[in-house]
Design an enzyme around this catalytic site. Sequence first.
Site, PDB file in Angstrom:
ATOM      1  N   VAL A   2       0.824  -1.210   0.000  1.00  0.00           N
ATOM      2  CA  VAL A   2       0.000   0.000   0.000  1.00  0.00           C
ATOM      3  C   VAL A   2       0.862   1.266   0.000  1.00  0.00           C
ATOM      4  O   VAL A   2       0.649   2.183  -0.801  1.00  0.00           O
ATOM      5  CB  VAL A   2      -0.977  -0.005   1.202  1.00  0.00           C
ATOM      6  CG1 VAL A   2      -1.715   1.321   1.304  1.00  0.00           C
ATOM      7  CG2 VAL A   2      -1.960  -1.153   1.087  1.00  0.00           C
ATOM      8  N   SER A  94      -9.351  -1.897   7.245  1.00  0.00           N
ATOM      9  CA  SER A  94      -9.828  -2.844   6.236  1.00  0.00           C
ATOM     10  C   SER A  94     -11.280  -3.219   6.503  1.00  0.00           C
ATOM     11  O   SER A  94     -11.835  -2.901   7.560  1.00  0.00           O
ATOM     12  CB  SER A  94      -8.952  -4.091   6.210  1.00  0.00           C
ATOM     13  OG  SER A  94      -9.539  -5.129   6.940  1.00  0.00           O
ATOM     14  N   SER A  95     -11.879  -3.950   5.555  1.00  0.00           N
ATOM     15  CA  SER A  95     -13.310  -4.272   5.662  1.00  0.00           C
ATOM     16  C   SER A  95     -13.621  -5.223   6.818  1.00  0.00           C
ATOM     17  O   SER A  95     -14.784  -5.364   7.189  1.00  0.00           O
ATOM     18  CB  SER A  95     -13.818  -4.859   4.346  1.00  0.00           C
ATOM     19  OG  SER A  95     -13.025  -5.957   3.966  1.00  0.00           O
ATOM     20  N   CYS A  96     -12.598  -5.856   7.415  1.00  0.00           N
ATOM     21  CA  CYS A  96     -12.903  -6.800   8.500  1.00  0.00           C
ATOM     22  C   CYS A  96     -13.259  -6.097   9.810  1.00  0.00           C
ATOM     23  O   CYS A  96     -13.586  -6.749  10.791  1.00  0.00           O
ATOM     24  CB  CYS A  96     -11.788  -7.802   8.699  1.00  0.00           C
ATOM     25  SG  CYS A  96     -10.325  -7.068   9.340  1.00  0.00           S
ATOM     26  N   TYR A 123      -7.049  -8.215  14.948  1.00  0.00           N
ATOM     27  CA  TYR A 123      -6.690  -7.177  13.980  1.00  0.00           C
ATOM     28  C   TYR A 123      -7.805  -6.129  13.899  1.00  0.00           C
ATOM     29  O   TYR A 123      -7.550  -4.919  13.921  1.00  0.00           O
ATOM     30  CB  TYR A 123      -6.459  -7.833  12.612  1.00  0.00           C
ATOM     31  CG  TYR A 123      -6.254  -6.856  11.483  1.00  0.00           C
ATOM     32  CD1 TYR A 123      -5.001  -6.293  11.249  1.00  0.00           C
ATOM     33  CD2 TYR A 123      -7.303  -6.490  10.637  1.00  0.00           C
ATOM     34  CE1 TYR A 123      -4.805  -5.398  10.217  1.00  0.00           C
ATOM     35  CE2 TYR A 123      -7.121  -5.590   9.603  1.00  0.00           C
ATOM     36  CZ  TYR A 123      -5.871  -5.047   9.392  1.00  0.00           C
ATOM     37  OH  TYR A 123      -5.690  -4.150   8.371  1.00  0.00           O
ATOM     38  N   LYS A 127      -7.792  -2.075  14.657  1.00  0.00           N
ATOM     39  CA  LYS A 127      -8.131  -1.084  13.624  1.00  0.00           C
ATOM     40  C   LYS A 127      -9.305  -0.200  14.069  1.00  0.00           C
ATOM     41  O   LYS A 127      -9.341   0.992  13.770  1.00  0.00           O
ATOM     42  CB  LYS A 127      -8.444  -1.787  12.301  1.00  0.00           C
ATOM     43  CG  LYS A 127      -7.184  -2.302  11.610  1.00  0.00           C
ATOM     44  CD  LYS A 127      -6.328  -1.133  11.143  1.00  0.00           C
ATOM     45  CE  LYS A 127      -4.989  -1.532  10.589  1.00  0.00           C
ATOM     46  NZ  LYS A 127      -4.158  -0.381  10.217  1.00  0.00           N
ATOM     47  N   THR A 151     -11.275  -2.318   0.893  1.00  0.00           N
ATOM     48  CA  THR A 151     -11.602  -3.732   0.849  1.00  0.00           C
ATOM     49  C   THR A 151     -10.305  -4.535   0.650  1.00  0.00           C
ATOM     50  O   THR A 151      -9.220  -3.965   0.697  1.00  0.00           O
ATOM     51  CB  THR A 151     -12.616  -3.968  -0.299  1.00  0.00           C
ATOM     52  OG1 THR A 151     -13.111  -5.280  -0.189  1.00  0.00           O
ATOM     53  CG2 THR A 151     -11.987  -3.763  -1.670  1.00  0.00           C
ATOM     54  N   ASN A 152     -10.374  -5.848   0.402  1.00  0.00           N
ATOM     55  CA  ASN A 152      -9.168  -6.667   0.179  1.00  0.00           C
ATOM     56  C   ASN A 152      -8.374  -6.111  -1.002  1.00  0.00           C
ATOM     57  O   ASN A 152      -8.937  -5.910  -2.072  1.00  0.00           O
ATOM     58  CB  ASN A 152      -9.547  -8.111  -0.177  1.00  0.00           C
ATOM     59  CG  ASN A 152     -10.412  -8.744   0.882  1.00  0.00           C
ATOM     60  OD1 ASN A 152      -9.927  -9.278   1.846  1.00  0.00           O
ATOM     61  ND2 ASN A 152     -11.724  -8.639   0.710  1.00  0.00           N
ATOM     62  N   HIS A 166      -2.790 -13.289   1.769  1.00  0.00           N
ATOM     63  CA  HIS A 166      -4.223 -13.327   1.493  1.00  0.00           C
ATOM     64  C   HIS A 166      -4.473 -14.253   0.300  1.00  0.00           C
ATOM     65  O   HIS A 166      -3.553 -14.686  -0.383  1.00  0.00           O
ATOM     66  CB  HIS A 166      -4.746 -11.914   1.198  1.00  0.00           C
ATOM     67  CG  HIS A 166      -4.920 -11.095   2.434  1.00  0.00           C
ATOM     68  ND1 HIS A 166      -3.990 -10.183   2.858  1.00  0.00           N
ATOM     69  CD2 HIS A 166      -5.907 -11.082   3.353  1.00  0.00           C
ATOM     70  CE1 HIS A 166      -4.412  -9.635   3.978  1.00  0.00           C
ATOM     71  NE2 HIS A 166      -5.568 -10.161   4.313  1.00  0.00           N
ATOM     72  N   ASP A 263     -13.245 -20.826   6.503  1.00  0.00           N
ATOM     73  CA  ASP A 263     -13.843 -19.979   5.459  1.00  0.00           C
ATOM     74  C   ASP A 263     -13.781 -18.499   5.837  1.00  0.00           C
ATOM     75  O   ASP A 263     -13.773 -17.634   4.973  1.00  0.00           O
ATOM     76  CB  ASP A 263     -15.332 -20.338   5.292  1.00  0.00           C
ATOM     77  CG  ASP A 263     -15.549 -21.383   4.212  1.00  0.00           C
ATOM     78  OD1 ASP A 263     -14.632 -21.625   3.402  1.00  0.00           O
ATOM     79  OD2 ASP A 263     -16.657 -21.959   4.183  1.00  0.00           O
TER      80      ASP A 263
HETATM   81  P1  GDP Z   1     -10.039 -13.025   4.875  1.00  0.00           P
HETATM   82  O1  GDP Z   1     -10.658 -12.194   3.792  1.00  0.00           O
HETATM   83  O2  GDP Z   1      -9.712 -12.270   6.113  1.00  0.00           O
HETATM   84  O3  GDP Z   1     -10.899 -14.248   5.181  1.00  0.00           O
HETATM   85  O4  GDP Z   1      -8.595 -13.501   4.369  1.00  0.00           O
HETATM   86  P2  GDP Z   1      -7.986 -14.389   3.172  1.00  0.00           P
HETATM   87  O5  GDP Z   1      -7.766 -13.560   1.963  1.00  0.00           O
HETATM   88  O6  GDP Z   1      -6.786 -15.042   3.753  1.00  0.00           O
HETATM   89  O7  GDP Z   1      -9.059 -15.535   2.870  1.00  0.00           O
HETATM   90  C1  GDP Z   1     -10.216 -15.308   2.100  1.00  0.00           C
HETATM   91  C2  GDP Z   1     -10.895 -16.638   1.762  1.00  0.00           C
HETATM   92  O8  GDP Z   1     -10.090 -17.352   0.817  1.00  0.00           O
HETATM   93  C3  GDP Z   1     -11.091 -17.587   2.970  1.00  0.00           C
HETATM   94  O9  GDP Z   1     -12.354 -18.199   2.831  1.00  0.00           O
HETATM   95  C4  GDP Z   1      -9.960 -18.613   2.759  1.00  0.00           C
HETATM   96  O10 GDP Z   1     -10.246 -19.866   3.343  1.00  0.00           O
HETATM   97  C5  GDP Z   1      -9.954 -18.706   1.237  1.00  0.00           C
HETATM   98  N1  GDP Z   1      -8.722 -19.280   0.651  1.00  0.00           N
HETATM   99  C6  GDP Z   1      -8.699 -20.274  -0.274  1.00  0.00           C
HETATM  100  N2  GDP Z   1      -7.441 -20.629  -0.561  1.00  0.00           N
HETATM  101  C7  GDP Z   1      -6.631 -19.817   0.157  1.00  0.00           C
HETATM  102  C8  GDP Z   1      -5.212 -19.709   0.258  1.00  0.00           C
HETATM  103  O11 GDP Z   1      -4.425 -20.435  -0.359  1.00  0.00           O
HETATM  104  N3  GDP Z   1      -4.738 -18.729   1.102  1.00  0.00           N
HETATM  105  C9  GDP Z   1      -5.570 -17.896   1.798  1.00  0.00           C
HETATM  106  N4  GDP Z   1      -5.043 -16.967   2.583  1.00  0.00           N
HETATM  107  N5  GDP Z   1      -6.925 -18.024   1.750  1.00  0.00           N
HETATM  108  C10 GDP Z   1      -7.445 -18.956   0.934  1.00  0.00           C
END
Ligand code: GDP
Length: 303
Positions: A2, A94-96, A123, A127, A151-152, A166, A263
């Site tokens: 960022v 962030s959105s979380c 986290y 925030k 967002t992400n 992520h 998830d």
């Molecule tokens: P979140 O948005 O805080 O849940 O963070 P992430 O970007 O790490 O995960 C988003 C979603 O992607 C979750 O449902 C994870 O289980 C799924 N996911 C699937 N494969 C992967 C992977 O290889 N790495 C990560 N970090 N998440 C994964």
Amino acid sequence: MVGSAIYRQLVSKHYSNIITKNLSELDLTRQSDVEEFFQKENPGIVIVAAAKVGGILANDMFRAEFIYENLMIESNIIHSAYKNNVQKLIFLGSSCIYPKLAPQPLKEEYLLSDYLEFTNEPYAIAKIAGIKLCENYYRQYDCNFFSAMPTNLYGFNDNFNLNTSHVLPALIRKFHEAKINFQQDVVVWGTGTPKREFLYVDDLAEAIVFLLEKVNAKDLYQAGITQINIGKGKDLTINELAELISEVTSFKGKIVYDSSKPDGTPRKLMDVTRINNLGWKAKTDLKSGIQKTYQWYLEKFSS
Ligand code: GDP
């Protein structure tokens, strides 16, 4: 990721006197170092992009580090910014920060209306404390400090470490490595059903400079909100994301789901009506953003 994107955006808009520090030059968790930095450099504007961040597994495993380091970073910077009469400060989160089961899309008003999601609660709490620092330094001291919640994000300089990243960079790496190693399948965590929204980091940088030039703290607080959302306003399932990345990386095998992995939140789509109405919209579509990021990844990591 960022900080460097914001830096590129500021340079392209001919801003000068941009001060940046990496972790080896300044440890933001150390109060006296941060105080000394502010006294020496005396910045007029501060953008708080520095944070301890990570994907779903890192957030869950390093829970103490995520709450401690983020609380320290933001408390040190925001208090020093107040003491040194900084004219404007934008704090990024962030959105979380929004509740796990909040209505979708997530409006700014939903902050603190219900429980958070467990994996990234430490986290998110840190925030939310940062948002509240900005709000209350405005209320007590009239500081022009406010928060923006992207967002992400994904893009150049992303983290491709599979244990801490992520989902989007993780899948770029997994699909690329599966292709070059002739693997039959790629393992995607969880059920593939959660939905996520993704914003190209250069779009975020543009939004931050837009806010810097056009928005002040009182605009948010007088409208009854404490933070403004930055996103695309569109999401997709993890399964759809995996298929898109499989296409961009030209992987021909199968996608397999590992439902022993979490998830997380079922959905976190930002409501971006406010920033859109102010005059900013995200430009980069997801496929071309992933293509650019994959190209960067190939140049950086692939020999
Ligand atoms: P979140 O948005 O805080 O849940 O963070 P992430 O970007 O790490 O995960 C988003 C979603 O992607 C979750 O449902 C994870 O289980 C799924 N996911 C699937 N494969 C992967 C992977 O290889 N790495 C990560 N970090 N998440 C994964």
